[in-house]
Design a protein around this motif. Sequence first.
Motif, mmCIF file in Angstrom:
data_model
loop_
_atom_site.group_PDB
_atom_site.id
_atom_site.type_symbol
_atom_site.label_atom_id
_atom_site.label_comp_id
_atom_site.label_asym_id
_atom_site.label_seq_id
_atom_site.Cartn_x
_atom_site.Cartn_y
_atom_site.Cartn_z
ATOM 1 N N TRP A 3 78.964 16.362 86.474
ATOM 2 C CA TRP A 3 79.503 17.639 86.007
ATOM 3 C C TRP A 3 80.837 17.949 86.693
ATOM 4 O O TRP A 3 81.741 18.464 86.061
ATOM 5 C CB TRP A 3 78.483 18.752 86.217
ATOM 6 C CG TRP A 3 77.345 18.634 85.241
ATOM 7 C CD1 TRP A 3 77.298 19.128 83.958
ATOM 8 C CD2 TRP A 3 76.111 17.953 85.439
ATOM 9 N NE1 TRP A 3 76.107 18.803 83.369
ATOM 10 C CE2 TRP A 3 75.353 18.082 84.246
ATOM 11 C CE3 TRP A 3 75.556 17.253 86.518
ATOM 12 C CZ2 TRP A 3 74.080 17.537 84.101
ATOM 13 C CZ3 TRP A 3 74.279 16.699 86.371
ATOM 14 C CH2 TRP A 3 73.568 16.846 85.179
ATOM 15 N N THR A 54 74.369 23.449 85.014
ATOM 16 C CA THR A 54 74.992 24.501 84.213
ATOM 17 C C THR A 54 74.013 25.626 83.897
ATOM 18 O O THR A 54 74.420 26.668 83.388
ATOM 19 C CB THR A 54 75.572 23.915 82.914
ATOM 20 O OG1 THR A 54 74.554 23.151 82.263
ATOM 21 C CG2 THR A 54 76.773 23.020 83.214
ATOM 22 N N PRO A 69 70.009 20.539 84.175
ATOM 23 C CA PRO A 69 71.467 20.584 84.328
ATOM 24 C C PRO A 69 71.910 21.728 85.238
ATOM 25 O O PRO A 69 71.366 22.834 85.142
ATOM 26 C CB PRO A 69 71.978 20.798 82.903
ATOM 27 C CG PRO A 69 70.859 20.387 82.014
ATOM 28 C CD PRO A 69 69.601 20.654 82.779
ATOM 29 N N TYR A 84 82.271 24.951 87.432
ATOM 30 C CA TYR A 84 82.770 23.909 86.531
ATOM 31 C C TYR A 84 83.806 24.474 85.560
ATOM 32 O O TYR A 84 84.815 23.820 85.271
ATOM 33 C CB TYR A 84 81.620 23.244 85.771
ATOM 34 C CG TYR A 84 80.585 22.604 86.673
ATOM 35 C CD1 TYR A 84 80.953 21.733 87.698
ATOM 36 C CD2 TYR A 84 79.236 22.885 86.518
ATOM 37 C CE1 TYR A 84 80.006 21.152 88.531
ATOM 38 C CE2 TYR A 84 78.280 22.308 87.340
ATOM 39 C CZ TYR A 84 78.680 21.449 88.348
ATOM 40 O OH TYR A 84 77.735 20.884 89.167
ATOM 41 N N ALA A 134 74.583 16.021 79.882
ATOM 42 C CA ALA A 134 74.669 17.193 80.766
ATOM 43 C C ALA A 134 74.013 18.375 80.103
ATOM 44 O O ALA A 134 74.101 18.600 78.961
ATOM 45 C CB ALA A 134 76.114 17.502 81.066
#
Length: 182
Positions: free
Chosen positions: A97, A52, A50, A61, A182
């Motif tokens: 995302w 992130t 991911p 994000y 995600a």
Amino acid sequence: MTGRVLAATEFGNVLHDFEHTAFRLELQPSYLEAEEAGLLAAFLRGDPEPPTTVGGLREWYDRIAQHVKQGKRIERVRVQEEPPTDYQRFERWLDRWNLRAGETMRYMTRQRAHEVGLLPAAGTTDWWLLDSSRLIVMHFDDEGHRIHNELVTDPAVVIQACTWRDLAVHHSDLAQSQDAAA
């Protein structure tokens, strides 16, 4: 185009300083951003993680989500090859995302961009249009490294960018949400 070159530390502050709308036109076949290198390599190996997990992307994000909660709109049109380059496939994978954060993602093939007159008229540089009043023009080298960013407020240049934005949005397709975890 004549504007003020933004120091690297200014870019994020200027980009996120908008009241209503932020629109990006992406024209590069690939980008070489150091922060994404590991993530891109894992994606190309078939073992994606991911985005992130990358601090800068996670912050992006989060900031997008904050803007959207405040009623602001963030949108981009990506002009892409057919078939997409490896990097453009990576971008499409990242869409889930961006979409979850509230960004509107749109795509147009390079051929379609030529057919509707967006290209070559819009040039070869990417840009962010903020509140239809300021541009951040992003300059890249041939390999996709960002060289510098330039803040442009010349009304004639900004109005032309508004016209290109409208043309790009009108002739592009919305990215479809991908429901993978995600």
